[in-house]
Write an enzyme that holds these catalytic residues in place. Structure first.
Site, PDB file in Angstrom:
ATOM      1  N   CYS A 100       0.798  -1.228   0.000  1.00  0.00           N
ATOM      2  CA  CYS A 100       0.000   0.000   0.000  1.00  0.00           C
ATOM      3  C   CYS A 100       0.826   1.272   0.000  1.00  0.00           C
ATOM      4  O   CYS A 100       0.270   2.370  -0.061  1.00  0.00           O
ATOM      5  CB  CYS A 100      -0.957  -0.016   1.182  1.00  0.00           C
ATOM      6  SG  CYS A 100      -1.927  -1.537   1.249  1.00  0.00           S
ATOM      7  N   HIS A 158      -2.583   7.608   6.307  1.00  0.00           N
ATOM      8  CA  HIS A 158      -2.844   6.305   5.697  1.00  0.00           C
ATOM      9  C   HIS A 158      -4.213   5.803   6.160  1.00  0.00           C
ATOM     10  O   HIS A 158      -5.007   5.354   5.346  1.00  0.00           O
ATOM     11  CB  HIS A 158      -1.737   5.324   6.075  1.00  0.00           C
ATOM     12  CG  HIS A 158      -1.804   4.038   5.321  1.00  0.00           C
ATOM     13  ND1 HIS A 158      -1.816   3.990   3.945  1.00  0.00           N
ATOM     14  CD2 HIS A 158      -1.875   2.740   5.751  1.00  0.00           C
ATOM     15  CE1 HIS A 158      -1.895   2.722   3.552  1.00  0.00           C
ATOM     16  NE2 HIS A 158      -1.928   1.954   4.622  1.00  0.00           N
ATOM     17  N   GLU A 189      -0.687   4.793  13.836  1.00  0.00           N
ATOM     18  CA  GLU A 189      -0.401   6.002  13.065  1.00  0.00           C
ATOM     19  C   GLU A 189      -0.754   7.261  13.860  1.00  0.00           C
ATOM     20  O   GLU A 189       0.012   8.234  13.865  1.00  0.00           O
ATOM     21  CB  GLU A 189      -1.172   5.993  11.741  1.00  0.00           C
ATOM     22  CG  GLU A 189      -0.821   7.181  10.857  1.00  0.00           C
ATOM     23  CD  GLU A 189      -1.491   7.146   9.491  1.00  0.00           C
ATOM     24  OE1 GLU A 189      -1.046   7.897   8.599  1.00  0.00           O
ATOM     25  OE2 GLU A 189      -2.456   6.380   9.317  1.00  0.00           O
ATOM     26  N   LYS A 193     -10.153   7.605   3.160  1.00  0.00           N
ATOM     27  CA  LYS A 193     -10.579   6.289   2.673  1.00  0.00           C
ATOM     28  C   LYS A 193     -12.080   6.054   2.825  1.00  0.00           C
ATOM     29  O   LYS A 193     -12.633   5.150   2.201  1.00  0.00           O
ATOM     30  CB  LYS A 193      -9.756   5.201   3.359  1.00  0.00           C
ATOM     31  CG  LYS A 193      -8.307   5.179   2.844  1.00  0.00           C
ATOM     32  CD  LYS A 193      -7.466   4.095   3.468  1.00  0.00           C
ATOM     33  CE  LYS A 193      -6.106   3.978   2.777  1.00  0.00           C
ATOM     34  NZ  LYS A 193      -5.272   5.166   2.877  1.00  0.00           N
ATOM     35  N   HIS A 209      -9.897   1.782   0.436  1.00  0.00           N
ATOM     36  CA  HIS A 209      -8.437   1.625   0.408  1.00  0.00           C
ATOM     37  C   HIS A 209      -8.044   1.132  -0.970  1.00  0.00           C
ATOM     38  O   HIS A 209      -8.288  -0.027  -1.327  1.00  0.00           O
ATOM     39  CB  HIS A 209      -8.002   0.641   1.484  1.00  0.00           C
ATOM     40  CG  HIS A 209      -6.523   0.545   1.662  1.00  0.00           C
ATOM     41  ND1 HIS A 209      -5.625   1.231   0.864  1.00  0.00           N
ATOM     42  CD2 HIS A 209      -5.758  -0.159   2.543  1.00  0.00           C
ATOM     43  CE1 HIS A 209      -4.398   0.955   1.240  1.00  0.00           C
ATOM     44  NE2 HIS A 209      -4.450   0.120   2.255  1.00  0.00           N
ATOM     45  N   PHE A 243       2.275  -3.310   3.916  1.00  0.00           N
ATOM     46  CA  PHE A 243       2.625  -4.543   4.609  1.00  0.00           C
ATOM     47  C   PHE A 243       4.143  -4.675   4.701  1.00  0.00           C
ATOM     48  O   PHE A 243       4.891  -4.190   3.854  1.00  0.00           O
ATOM     49  CB  PHE A 243       2.066  -5.750   3.855  1.00  0.00           C
ATOM     50  CG  PHE A 243       0.587  -5.961   4.038  1.00  0.00           C
ATOM     51  CD1 PHE A 243      -0.129  -5.271   4.989  1.00  0.00           C
ATOM     52  CD2 PHE A 243      -0.091  -6.877   3.247  1.00  0.00           C
ATOM     53  CE1 PHE A 243      -1.486  -5.472   5.170  1.00  0.00           C
ATOM     54  CE2 PHE A 243      -1.448  -7.093   3.406  1.00  0.00           C
ATOM     55  CZ  PHE A 243      -2.142  -6.393   4.372  1.00  0.00           C
TER      56      PHE A 243
END
Length: 405
Positions: free
Chosen positions: A173, A301, A312, A330, A335, A393
């Site tokens: 991502c 994110h 985060e 998002k 996403h 990831f």
């Protein structure tokens, strides 16, 4: 109280890189106008999952009309959902014309292509395996260049006519955020005079069921940083930007700094103390030569999973003042995986141009574990600098800082 930077050996400031064109296409519609309108109206692009043959109870950010996009004759051998979405995205906001003009101006061999993607055209690969004929792919899907993980960059290269260094970034991502850092280094090293960067990812069975197997998909529309969040909503998107070392056209924004880290804490979970995320943000600020309080908007994110958002938000609270406007978009798009970096970069650049700072759609009850920087409502402000976070990831983190010309 803001904590001191965690990285004592910070990188030196870099020369900013000109962004002369950009575009984004998501479930909100094709092009920047559709994105800006939906953000301002707080109108989501999420809808109940209607992907054919993929009956998973969830909400998705599906781009309308991709199935009907026709590729030009010279690109017909590249048929896939991913490439149809890429072609749709390239045609918005005059981007394809700007990219081809840059190729003519600089010379094809001096224009690089750096594209991020998470799954490339794996949807076609799924279909090819499902429709095998005597152990072979069916004739209409026996196009190996489509099934390669670097097919998106190859497609964009042919579509634009650029023949310079061509790279594919596949760091989950964070893929289409890291393309900016790669392109900046290519320009700085003198290996190219311009770079076409971007990202594209589309929905398919591997995406839906893969994330569902990790217990990350919510049955409801995602609600980042909400106290009751229970998972993400998946989406698809495409976006592109043109970076030039010596621009001959008006500068839309500057790439002022970038920061990358790889904490490798876990295959799919972030470091619990957010060390990699914070390192990326610190390095981006250092390369931009800015302090944390210079940032007017931070596009987070913010996937809406319990772990990601908590980590985060903690990293942001440790680094930025309480007055920062930070949010996740998002809830509008879902996403978009490997396209998230470029899509949310476009939102950050729109904030610089128009002063619209998005809130966090669908979220209503703030998680008390998150700091005051997390905003749910839209705001308007004249800002000079914006930041975008994209975390993938395996601890592949990237933060970008953009400045208004």
């Amino acid at each position: 109280m803001m904590l001191p930077l965690a990285n004592p050996s910070r990188p030196a400031p870099i020369a900013p890189v000109a962004i002369t064109a950009f575009t984004a296409t998501t479930a909100l519609g094709p092009g920047l106008h559709a994105q800006y309108q939906a953000l301002g109206q707080r109108r989501t692009g999420l809808r109940p999952n209607d992907l054919p043959g993929r009956p998973l109870e969830c909400w998705i950010g599906r781009v309308e009309g991709v199935e009907g996009v026709e590729l030009p004759a010279e690109l017909d051998g590249w048929q896939s959902r991913n490439h149809r979405l890429a072609w749709l995205g390239l045609q918005q906001d005059g981007f394809l014309e700007a990219a081809r003009a840059a190729v003519a101006r600089h010379g094809a061999a001096r224009v690089a292509v750096v594209i991020g993607t998470s799954t490339s055209s794996i949807g076609e690969t799924e279909d090819a395996y499902a429709r095998q004929e005597d152990g072979h792919f069916p004739a209409d899907l026996a196009r190996l260049h489509v099934h390669r993980p670097d097919s998106a960059s190859g497609f964009v290269r042919l579509a634009t006519g650029a023949t310079g260094p061509t790279l594919t970034v596949a760091t989950a991502c964070s893929s289409s955020a890291k393309v900016f850092a790669h392109a900046a280094r290519l320009l700085q090293a003198g290996l190219a005079d311009a770079a076409i960067v971007g990202g594209v990812d589309t929905l398919c069975g591997s995406v839906l069921y893969g994330f569902n197997a990790l217990q990350l998909v919510s049955a409801n529309p995602c609600r980042p940083f909400d106290a009751a969040r229970d998972g993400l909503s998946l989406g698809e998107g495409a976006g592109f930007a043109l970076l030039e070392r010596e621009p001959a056209t008006p500068v839309r924004a500057w790439l002022a700094g970038y920061g990358e880290s790889s904490d490798a804490y876990h295959m799919s979970s972030p470091h619990p103390e957010g060390l990699g995320a914070r390192r990326a943000m610190e390095d981006a600020l250092a390369r931009a030569g800015l302090s944390a309080d210079a940032i007017g908007y931070l596009s987070l994110h913010g996937t809406s999973t319990p772990a990601n958002d908590t980590v985060e938000a903690g990293a942001v609270a440790a680094l930025f003042p309480a007055g920062l406007h930070a949010s996740s978009t998002k809830g509008w798009t879902g996403h978009t995986l490997g396209a998230a970096g470029i899509v949310e970069t476009a939102f950050a650049l729109l904030a610089l141009e128009h002063g619209l700072l998005p809130g966090t759609l669908n979220s209503h009850v703030p998680d008390p574990a998150c700091g005051p920087q997390i905003r749910f409502e839209n705001a308007r402000a004249d800002i000079a600098h914006a930041m975008n976070n994209a975390f993938g990831f395996g601890g592949n983190n990237c933060s970008l800082v953009f400045s208004r010309p």
